[in-house]
Design an enzyme around this catalytic site. Structure first.
Site, PDB file in Angstrom:
ATOM      1  N   ASN A   1       0.832  -1.201   0.000  1.00  0.00           N
ATOM      2  CA  ASN A   1       0.000   0.000   0.000  1.00  0.00           C
ATOM      3  C   ASN A   1       0.866   1.251   0.000  1.00  0.00           C
ATOM      4  O   ASN A   1       1.677   1.451   0.909  1.00  0.00           O
ATOM      5  CB  ASN A   1      -0.918   0.029   1.227  1.00  0.00           C
ATOM      6  N   GLU A   2       0.714   2.051  -1.061  1.00  0.00           N
ATOM      7  CA  GLU A   2       1.396   3.339  -1.161  1.00  0.00           C
ATOM      8  C   GLU A   2       2.889   3.202  -0.832  1.00  0.00           C
ATOM      9  O   GLU A   2       3.427   3.936   0.000  1.00  0.00           O
ATOM     10  CB  GLU A   2       0.710   4.375  -0.269  1.00  0.00           C
TER      11      GLU A   2
ATOM     12  N   GLU B   1      -6.811   4.835  -5.685  1.00  0.00           N
ATOM     13  CA  GLU B   1      -7.530   5.604  -4.661  1.00  0.00           C
ATOM     14  C   GLU B   1      -7.687   7.016  -5.196  1.00  0.00           C
ATOM     15  O   GLU B   1      -6.689   7.717  -5.385  1.00  0.00           O
ATOM     16  CB  GLU B   1      -6.751   5.674  -3.345  1.00  0.00           C
TER      17      GLU B   1
ATOM     18  N   TYR C   1     -16.244  10.471   6.737  1.00  0.00           N
ATOM     19  CA  TYR C   1     -15.357  10.813   5.625  1.00  0.00           C
ATOM     20  C   TYR C   1     -15.996  11.760   4.609  1.00  0.00           C
ATOM     21  O   TYR C   1     -15.397  12.095   3.596  1.00  0.00           O
ATOM     22  CB  TYR C   1     -14.896   9.526   4.913  1.00  0.00           C
TER      23      TYR C   1
END
Length: 816
Positions: A54-55, A153, A219
């Site tokens: 992830n990232e 994302e 969010y």
């Protein structure tokens, strides 16, 4: 289970190729990978791609980065666990790391993330200049031209930290206008794998999440935390998703360069052409993307019938501020050719008896479309159409208002022209002058597909198009009976515009048969009656409450002999120690929730001040007691993750036994996004202390946290549900605490002295079946200090589950 200080993440840095780290992750990858493997599309499941990291996008200068050997090792771990679908990456930004063909460890599909408006929602009406991405397609051609352009994302909202501006402001900042401008801008780059973070954020139950956020993880997403879909951005996302689904030509179209004034009659509008083998798409927005102006224009584009300037029948097109549109040319509607269209396409579908096309526009906008090879049409509903036949094409022009218009072109092409809604609408609307509410009530529902893949791989599944109210979910057909499921919040008409079985004999909604009829143009109609639920909720102030002291530890008579001795003289934590023994909660197996430390000493009579530095993560708080006397508290804020206090002591007698008690609200461990750093190891507890007039080593410490620590006792609710408060350790937060002989209480009155009080009550909650009724606890009129920080903290348990932690920001806690 090993204690945290003995575990691998304390011994080595994360996300490196070191044998220690890889060995410590083997068990996790083996177990979780096997679960994922069963759900791959090759086994009839929905997983089509797998992201092994992830990232993986940034690192300190002292480590190898990107470390292809490390990344390849992670990939091999998952392949060994049974993952066979392609690997996809998600760079935190378009950096090109580990793109296909760049060496070992390369993924099969390169992707990246983007959050162009960032995470500060304090100014929800401000879109800063230069925030709209403009180079994504160019970078894609440079970095990974052979794979689908993937935004793994893309911003769908924003997190909100402790002390932040609120999710309400994030919802405003990242609203349906943001979706129209930013998402359609992404489509102009030819994105074909597009994931929105988040579609639904939900709630951080228990001591979950991380210190950067609080209980709510709403969010500002399209679906609200309480599961409602009344935000307009939900409906806007639905419109865009349905258009893309019925536009396969988009997937193979080639994006051009964005240009101000090209294809349009004004330089105030920027246009990107996506050119296909036959169909072209034109994404238009303001050149100054954040403009609030209303701009008129004409569109001049090539078509199979030659160059045309749209509209051809009078007037002009209109682009409102913070809006974007997708115009199409030579767009196939089944057997029909849509020569051009300025209105946006919601969906189209070819049924056994007709083809249905649904178009929409904003209020008072002028729109026009043309079909090649057709000359005749019949108005089935509405007025105000302008038309003519030109060069073997029928051209229809109209102005969007409250009226729905339905026309039949030829014998079996029904076109619905939608706009603003005359009646009330159950959508929270933004006052932006772009009223598209009518189309929000339209739904496309897929009929169940055949196993094993159901509709996962179907590009054009059998579906119905329906008009109804708040939410439609599923559809099924048995014989000549059509069943629809969904949610309502008012009585509504329902129309099955297309897809009903031939000679439909019954229409059911949520299992109840409706009275139906068929209108003049073959649409099945009915009415769904909404019966409002009779909900009776208890008044919490009228209930019988009981209370018990949940900080008895400040009493000199309290026996802490069963607590672990805080006597570990070394730590694997990279921060090291500045105290004679470790006072880090994780060194003793306490990783979540409140921590308690008790320091025993015999006074010299010279003690005057206590200096203490604690760390609990952003938003934490701490209180320090000397016996029963409160020396001081740190109420916390949204940014301070550690704090140094200087506290004055009352006079102590020489030889007097005394106990320092420190209660620390641990907000969870930090994230570790940058390779080579150790933020996740930031300790929670006491970093340093000095008792003026006494040696550090003269204090002997005890520590406790959640019952059992890492060998936690509540296997049902998990290790992060509770902390070290007395009531939690005794299990009083679970159903049926032994409260019969406890004192009666009124929690709204609070307590008069510093401490912790546990309140409990019971009530019967009887909600009618068949309804989804969101419920929440709301804190109102709570007291606060001069900085606006609440002078108390509260945790909410329902049937043993922690539903919320109240400090300052979060005042509404969703419980059902």
């Amino acid at each position: 289970m090993q204690r945290f200080q003995e575990a691998g993440f304390q011994r080595t840095q994360a996300r490196l190729r070191t044998p220690q780290y890889i060995n410590y992750t083997e068990n996790y990858v083996e177990k979780i990978g096997a679960i994922f493997a069963k759900a791959q599309i090759t086994n009839g499941g929905p997983i089509i791609l797998f992201q092994p990291e992830n990232e993986y996008s940034q690192a300190t200068a002292d480590v190898t980065f990107p470390d292809r050997t490390y990344f390849e090792t992670v990939e091999n771990q998952y392949r060994t666990a049974g993952i066979v679908v392609p690997f996809i990456s998600n760079d935190a930004s378009p950096l090109g790391y580990l793109a296909p063909g760049t060496g070992n460890g390369s993924v099969d599909i390169y992707g990246h993330d983007a959050y162009p408006l960032g995470f500060n929602c304090a100014n929800p009406y401000t879109w800063p200049d230069g925030a709209l991405p403009t180079t994504f397609h160019k970078l894609h051609l440079q970095q990974s031209p052979s794979t689908p352009y993937s935004l793994v994302e893309f911003q769908g909202g924003s997190f909100d930290p402790w002390g932040g501006s609120s999710f309400a402001k994030c919802t405003t900042l990242l609203n349906e206008q943001f979706e129209r401008v930013f998402y359609k801008n992404d489509y102009s780059f030819g994105v074909t794998i597009f994931n929105i973070y988040m579609t639904y954020g939900g709630t951080n139950w228990g001591n979950l999440g991380h210190p950067g956020g609080y209980t709510s993880y709403d969010y500002g997403a399209v679906i609200a935390e309480d599961r409602t879909v009344s935000r307009e951005k939900y409906s806007e996302a639905k419109l865009q998703a349905n258009f893309l689904r019925v536009s396969p030509a988009y997937l193979t179209a080639t994006p051009g360069n964005i240009s101000n004034g090209k294809f349009v009659s004004t330089t105030e509008i920027a246009t990107t052409q996506l050119r296909g083998n036959e169909t072209n798409f034109y994404v238009v927005r303001h050149a100054a993307y954040n403009s609030l102006n209303t701009t008129t224009y004409t569109l001049s584009v090539p078509t199979s019938a030659g160059n045309v300037t749209i509209p051809q029948i009078g007037s002009v097109l209109t682009l409102n501020g913070r809006d974007s549109k997708i115009h199409v040319t030579d767009y196939n509607i089944g057997a029909f050719s849509l020569l051009y269209c300025s209105a946006e396409i919601f969906t189209w579908k070819q049924f056994y008896d007709k083809t249905v096309l649904i178009l929409y526009g904003g209020a008072n906008e002028n729109h026009e479309f043309a079909f090649s090879g057709l000359e005749n049409f019949t108005v089935l509903e509405g007025t105000g159409l302008r038309s003519r036949v030109q060069h073997d094409a029928i051209i229809i022009n109209w102005t969007v208002d409250e009226a729905r218009r339905v026309i039949r072109i030829g014998s079996n092409l029904d076109v619905y022209l939608l706009g603003k809604l005359a009646s009330a609408c159950d959508i929270d609307l933004t006052d932006d002058g772009i009223d598209r509410r009518e189309c929000y009530n339209y739904w496309v529902l897929d009929l169940p597909g055949q196993s094993p893949h159901d509709n996962y791989t179907a590009s054009n599944p059998s579906s119905i198009i329906a008009r109804a109210g708040y939410l439609l979910r599923t559809v099924s057909i048995v014989g000549t009976s059509l069943s629809v499921s969904g949610d309502l919040n008012e009585t509504t008409a329902i129309e099955i515009i297309g897809g009903a079985p031939e000679n439909c004999s019954a229409l059911l909604f949520d299992g109840e048969e409706l009275a139906i009829s068929t209108n003049a143009y073959g649409v099945l109609t009915g009415k769904i009656v909404y019966n409002a639920p009779q909900v009776s909720l208890p008044d919490l102030t009228d209930l019988e409450w009981k209370q018990i002291d949940s900080l008895p530890e400040i009493g000199s008579e309290y026996d802490d002999s069963a607590w672990p001795n805080a006597d570990i003289k070394t730590t694997r934590n990279p921060r090291g120690l500045r105290t004679p023994t470790s006072l880090y909660g994780s060194d003793y197996g306490f990783n979540a929730g409140n921590l308690l430390f008790r320091g025993h000493f015999n006074a010299t009579g010279e003690e005057s001040e206590f200096h203490v530095r604690t760390q609990g993560g952003a938003g934490y708080g701490a209180s320090v007691f000397l016996d029963r006397a409160l020396l001081g508290s740190w109420a916390g804020n949204g940014t301070g993750f550690e704090y140094n206090q200087t506290l004055t002591l009352p006079a102590l007698r020489r030889g007097q036994p005394a106990v320092l008690t420190i209660l620390l609200d641990n907000m969870g461990l930090d994230e570790n996004g940058r390779v080579g750093t150790d933020q996740m190891k930031n300790p929670r507890g006491i970093l340093n202390y000095t008792l003026v007039g006494l040696e550090q080593s003269a204090i002997s410490w005890k520590v406790t946290g959640n019952l059992g620590g890492e060998d936690y006792r509540d296997r049902t609710r998990g290790p992060l549900n509770e902390g070290g408060l007395y009531a939690e350790r005794q299990g009083y937060h679970l159903p049926d605490p032994p409260s019969t002989n406890w004192k009666s209480a009124e929690p709204t009155k609070g307590i008069s002295t510093a401490g912790v009080t546990f309140y409990t009550t019971t009530f019967n909650l009887s909600l009618p079946s068949g309804y989804d009724i969101p419920l929440s606890f709301v804190f109102t009129n709570s007291s606060s200090n001069t900085t606006g920080v609440s002078n108390f903290r509260s945790q909410i348990y329902v049937n043993g589950y922690q539903f919320g932690k109240y400090g300052k920001t979060d005042k509404r806690f969703i419980t059902w």
